[in-house]
Design an enzyme around this catalytic site. Structure first.
Site, short mmCIF file in Angstrom:
data_model
loop_
_atom_site.label_atom_id
_atom_site.label_comp_id
_atom_site.label_asym_id
_atom_site.label_seq_id
_atom_site.Cartn_x
_atom_site.Cartn_y
_atom_site.Cartn_z
N HIS A 107 -2.19 -3.87 5.10
CA HIS A 107 -1.95 -3.48 6.49
C HIS A 107 -3.25 -3.10 7.16
O HIS A 107 -4.16 -2.55 6.54
CB HIS A 107 -0.96 -2.30 6.56
CG HIS A 107 -1.50 -1.01 6.00
ND1 HIS A 107 -2.05 -0.02 6.79
CD2 HIS A 107 -1.58 -0.56 4.73
CE1 HIS A 107 -2.44 0.99 6.03
NE2 HIS A 107 -2.17 0.68 4.77
N CYS A 116 0.84 -1.19 0.00
CA CYS A 116 0.00 0.00 0.00
C CYS A 116 0.88 1.25 0.00
O CYS A 116 2.00 1.25 0.53
CB CYS A 116 -0.90 0.00 1.23
SG CYS A 116 -2.03 1.41 1.31
N ASP A 124 0.47 3.78 1.71
CA ASP A 124 0.46 4.37 3.05
C ASP A 124 1.88 4.59 3.55
O ASP A 124 2.72 3.70 3.49
CB ASP A 124 -0.31 3.46 4.00
CG ASP A 124 -0.65 4.13 5.32
OD1 ASP A 124 0.28 4.54 6.03
OD2 ASP A 124 -1.85 4.23 5.66
N CYS A 153 -5.92 0.36 6.99
CA CYS A 153 -5.79 0.86 5.61
C CYS A 153 -6.92 1.82 5.27
O CYS A 153 -8.10 1.44 5.33
CB CYS A 153 -5.77 -0.31 4.63
SG CYS A 153 -5.61 0.19 2.90
N ARG A 211 3.11 4.65 6.35
CA ARG A 211 3.49 3.94 7.58
C ARG A 211 4.02 2.53 7.33
O ARG A 211 4.42 1.85 8.28
CB ARG A 211 2.29 3.88 8.53
CG ARG A 211 1.78 5.23 8.97
CD ARG A 211 0.45 5.12 9.69
NE ARG A 211 -0.62 4.67 8.78
CZ ARG A 211 -1.87 4.44 9.16
NH1 ARG A 211 -2.20 4.59 10.44
NH2 ARG A 211 -2.78 4.04 8.27
#
Length: 234
Positions: free
Chosen positions: A117, A61, A63, A120, A65
């Site tokens: 994750h 993803c 993202d 999400c 993080r």
């Protein structure tokens, strides 16, 4: 009125200064990174620039993080990475397919990992009826995953638990989507050292959860998805 303009000007100036500070921190971070690596190994970048031979393709993803190298404790050059919103793998995405083809057929990676994750945002957005804009067309793929598993998901009353389960189911479906591609299937016909895996990163603990859906052949695909060799032209 003049007072309001002064306040607005001050706010704009503060925003610009904050943006500039963030940008300068990136440049400084790069300088420190180079300095640290050269301290440990004076030839680090010389060796890094000589080429790459990663054994892993990470499809994760976007993202911020869940960076692949930090999550897996690997170094630059060890993991080839493709990321998009909610780690979606669909046969119409030429970007993803190009990365997959290059990784499998040129770099000869041995492991392809789809890494979702918990927490999400893309999955959470796909569970709502809200419109977000252009991304709605992308989120349709995740909504399709929900539709396929609605009999299970609709029975989960806790919204967080339901979202976590959709994250897992989304990863599983993307693993199967990769296995349905001719890129993966043709590679399996030529070698036996290629595997496709499904993981979920738990950003609440840092650990990854192996969903135990690893594939190294077409045995678990439906008969219309397990493809024969390309037919010879007459």
């Amino acid at each position: 009125m003049a007072k309001d303009n002064n306040i607005a000007d001050a706010q704009i100036k503060e925003i610009k200064e904050s943006q500039r500070t963030t940008y300068e921190q990136l440049i400084e971070g790069n300088r420190l990174f180079v300095e640290e690596e050269l301290k440990n190994d004076p030839d680090y970048f010389k060796k890094l620039s000589s080429g790459q031979s990663p054994k892993v393709l990470w499809i994760g993803c976007s993202d911020s993080r869940v960076p692949a190298n930090q999550v897996t404790g690997t170094k630059p050059g060890e993991v080839f990475v493709h990321r998009n919103i909610a780690n979606v793998c669909v046969h119409s995405d030429m970007n993803m397919l190009s990365v997959l083809d290059y990784s499998v057929n040129v770099l000869k990676v041995k492991h392809v990992i789809v890494a979702g994750h918990y927490g999400c945002g893309g999955v959470a957005a796909a569970m709502t009826r809200q419109q977000f804009g252009l991304i709605d067309n992308w989120l349709r793929h995740i909504k399709d995953v929900y539709r396929l598993h609605s009999h299970e998901l609709d029975l989960i009353t806790d919204p967080q638990v339901r979202a976590d389960r959709l994250v897992e189911l989304n990863v599983i479906e993307q693993v199967y989507n990769l296995c349905k591609t001719t890129i993966i299937q043709n590679a399996w016909k030529e070698r036996s050292d290629l595997e496709v895996h499904g993981w979920v990163v738990d950003i609440r603990s840092g650990f990854v959860k192996d969903l135990k859906v690893s594939c190294s052949n077409t045995d678990n695909l439906g008969k219309v998805f397990a493809l024969d060799a390309v037919a010879a032209a007459h």
